[in-house]
Design an enzyme around this catalytic site. Structure first.
Site, PDB file in Angstrom:
ATOM      1  N   CYS A 296       7.804 -28.134 -23.294  1.00 37.59           N
ATOM      2  CA  CYS A 296       8.070 -28.622 -24.653  1.00 37.59           C
ATOM      3  C   CYS A 296       7.658 -30.085 -24.715  1.00 37.59           C
ATOM      4  CB  CYS A 296       9.569 -28.482 -24.936  1.00 37.59           C
ATOM      5  SG  CYS A 296      10.069 -29.118 -26.545  1.00 37.59           S
TER       6      CYS A 296
ATOM      7  N   CYS B  76       2.247 -28.995 -29.561  1.00 38.10           N
ATOM      8  CA  CYS B  76       3.577 -28.377 -29.504  1.00 38.10           C
ATOM      9  C   CYS B  76       3.363 -27.001 -28.903  1.00 38.10           C
ATOM     10  CB  CYS B  76       4.153 -28.274 -30.912  1.00 38.10           C
ATOM     11  SG  CYS B  76       5.575 -27.160 -31.067  1.00 38.10           S
TER      12      CYS B  76
HETATM   13  N1  DGL Z   1       7.870 -26.409 -28.594  1.00 40.38           N
HETATM   14  C1  DGL Z   1       8.240 -27.753 -28.780  1.00 40.38           C
HETATM   15  C2  DGL Z   1       7.158 -28.745 -28.440  1.00 40.38           C
HETATM   16  O1  DGL Z   1       6.313 -28.483 -27.617  1.00 40.38           O
HETATM   17  C3  DGL Z   1       9.106 -28.208 -29.913  1.00 40.38           C
HETATM   18  C4  DGL Z   1       9.368 -27.379 -31.079  1.00 40.38           C
HETATM   19  C5  DGL Z   1      10.581 -27.834 -31.834  1.00 40.38           C
HETATM   20  O2  DGL Z   1      11.643 -27.389 -31.419  1.00 40.38           O
HETATM   21  O3  DGL Z   1      10.463 -28.604 -32.781  1.00 40.38           O
HETATM   22  O4  DGL Z   1       7.122 -29.838 -28.965  1.00 40.38           O
END
Ligand code: DGL
Length: 264
Positions: free
Chosen positions: A74, A185
């Site tokens: 993430c 993301c």
């Molecule tokens: N999947 C996450 C990232 O790579 C974040 C998504 C979220 O919860 O806003 O930033």
């Protein structure tokens, strides 16, 4: 730590499964543990303090399950929490992720690179430092994408609502002349098939999942921690709705897996 111990991976939700797929492809002998913090998704609009606390909780849980290494799958959690986790667990092989600015700057021909990411990632000092370091010779257009993660979490990878939201986010990048777009993301790689329909074929999409898997392999190799033999089936936990994860998981993860609730 035994080399056949599992690798722990977490994300605010199902986005990190795009990274888990890369880890599985590069390291097929590794047993994998994954926590989707879907009870607290999205992280993108939450405070760094809140995300740091989630990072501490999720890391401690995965280590208690015997993880030999951790991957913060993430970008938003990495900018908020990776430094603190490195302090808490200085010996642990730990891989975070950041938008792929360096490879995008190398790939662009037009000299204009777009970044789709969460508000939290784009506002962070870590991202500003990344631009200072690698984007001095290119123009970078950043585009926060509120709402996208929620739709992907709901299992929506192709609805008219998703299409029109995404259209609004890619249009400014195309008008600015971007020929290279960073998916900053981990939820967004699941939109690649839709993006391929919406974008001119010349546009290059770059994400970081494969690079994270390579870095993980390197860290495990250095410590003689690469697993050999058959892995255990992957284990998944969610702090969100268990039935929902069980329903959407087969679309996002093609291997056997056990799904349970994560209670806090
Ligand atoms: N999947 C996450 C990232 O790579 C974040 C998504 C979220 O919860 O806003 O930033």
């Amino acid at each position: 730590m035994a080399s056949n111990a599992p690798i722990g991976v977490f994300d605010s939700g199902v986005g990190g499964l795009s990274v888990l797929r890369e880890i599985r492809a590069l390291l097929p002998n590794e047993s994998l543990l994954y926590v989707a913090d879907s009870g607290h998704v999205p992280y993108g609009e939450k405070s760094p303090e809140f995300i740091r606390e989630r990072c501490r909780v999720l890391a401690a849980f995965l280590l208690a399950q015997g993880a030999k290494a951790l991957v913060l799958a993430c970008n938003t959690a990495t900018v908020a929490g990776v430094a603190e986790l490195r302090e808490l667990y200085p010996q642990l092989p730990l891989v975070g992720m950041e938008p792929a600015v360096k490879p995008a700057a190398a790939a662009t021909k037009s000299g204009v690179v777009g970044v789709l990411a969460t508000t939290g990632t784009l506002k962070s000092a870590k991202f500003a430092a990344l631009l200072d370091r690698f984007a001095t010779d290119v123009r970078v257009i950043t585009q926060p994408c509120p709402g996208l993660v929620e739709l992907i979490e709901a299992g929506d990878l192709n609805s008219p609502a998703l299409h029109s939201l995404l259209q609004g986010y890619i249009e400014p990048l195309l008008s600015a002349g971007c020929d290279t777009i960073i998916l900053g993301c981990t939820h967004y790689p699941f939109l690649k098939p839709l993006l391929a329909q919406m974008l001119p074929p010349s546009i290059i999409l770059i994400d970081t999942g494969a690079a994270v898997a390579r870095q993980l392999k390197r860290l495990l190799g250095e410590r003689d921690l690469l697993a050999i033999g058959e892995p255990e089936p992957a284990q998944f936990w969610t702090s969100g709705d268990l039935c929902h994860l069980r329903n959407i998981l087969p679309t996002l993860w093609k291997h056997p897996g056990v799904v349970r609730s994560f209670g806090s």
